[in-house]
Design a protein around this motif. Structure first.
Motif: not given
Lengths: 195, 195
Positions: A14-16, A50-51, A79, A85-86, B115, B119-120, B127-128, B133, B137-143, B148
């Protein structure tokens, strides 16, 4: 003997700078005599929904875990005040398979310290039932452990170590010093090479 | 046939009314034809050190999980935007054993919604690299998942369901409606009794 395969668990993706951090972890892992076992097929995963994409990643990660000999889990608070949790799920998955487990956190404090200072801002007190509780009534568990007792316990039962060091705050999520300490501990335990 | 044993995972024990909530969950579980499998030996655990106590609880919980036929995990966000990490560990542990897994959350929102909003505080942007994000800089994962992807994925692979409903906020941690929906789903799937 073929080199042992290690599952590198953590929220690094998840990091940049996730790709660079994961590449650096893989390189370090090889230097310590192990094969980094990570799934790199994201680009080929189905994107119908996405799922479906998420399910595919989950199944692929579980397959890689079954194919791995042990786990090194990045349990740095993510966070919030606890591990990702994963990653916690994956640690439990590997311990259930009886595989050696190692963990590290780039925050050297105990869970109770983070809970009291970061989450409750010091507002914990002894409740009527004799337990330490936050203003929301939730128990402040304190087992001198780095995180929830299932995480510390699982690592301990498998003969591993949970390395905890407070690194420079700006590198909380990408400092690899504690990760390398884990590799050294794993090499000592699994390959018999003195640290 | 002996009744199936279910491991009731969750942070319920930390609640001020934890004993009552756990007793109510056990009673509901019996009503749905299952045996609630929880370890009640805390009072006899060694208290030589907090760490020894924690290890004892961890080992006892793992033994109860091995003795259980399936799991119902309380995945309601706990002290943050994700499930309790101990519960996540236990879910992974049971899935690794190939056992049916069910989960519930008393927060009906998707992980990406919590999230982004909680959180944000809305401060996410593309992002670029084309990823959504946060300012860190952390990714906002969306599934389109509740938490998770390893958690949602594990439940799905085992043929279970992840029930999510937003309950009254003051009962976020002790409303048992979604838990009972899980029991009904488990009864339909495992005992063939229509919901």
């Amino acid at each position: 003997m073929a080199a042992m395969k290690v599952y590198l668990a953590g929220p690094d993706v998840f990091l940049k700078n996730g790709r660079e951090v994961i590449a650096a972890k893989q390189e370090l892992t090889r230097r310590y005599g192990f094969v980094p076992n990570v799934w790199m097929g994201e680009d080929d995963a189905p994107h119908s929904t996405p799922f479906a994409f998420g399910l595919h990643i989950s199944a692929a990660n579980e397959a890689v875990m079954r194919d791995s000999d042990f786990i090194i889990a990045n349990l740095t608070p993510f966070r919030g005040i606890s591990a990702d949790v994963g990653t916690a799920y994956e640690l439990g998955f590997m311990v259930a398979h009886g595989k050696p487990a190692f963990g590290y956190s780039n925050d050297g404090r105990l869970y109770a310290e983070r809970l009291t200072a970061d989450y409750y801002k010091g507002a914990v007190a002894k409740a009527d039932d004799g337990m330490m509780r936050g203003p929301d009534g939730l128990m402040v568990e304190n087992n001198d452990m780095g995180d929830n007792l299932m995480l510390d316990g699982g690592i301990e039962h498998m003969g591993g170590v949970f390395i905890r060091r407070s690194v420079a705050p700006e590198h909380l999520l990408d400092d690899l010093g504690p990760f390398e300490e884990c590799l050294a501990a794993a090499r000592a335990r699994l390959l018999g090479v003195a640290a």
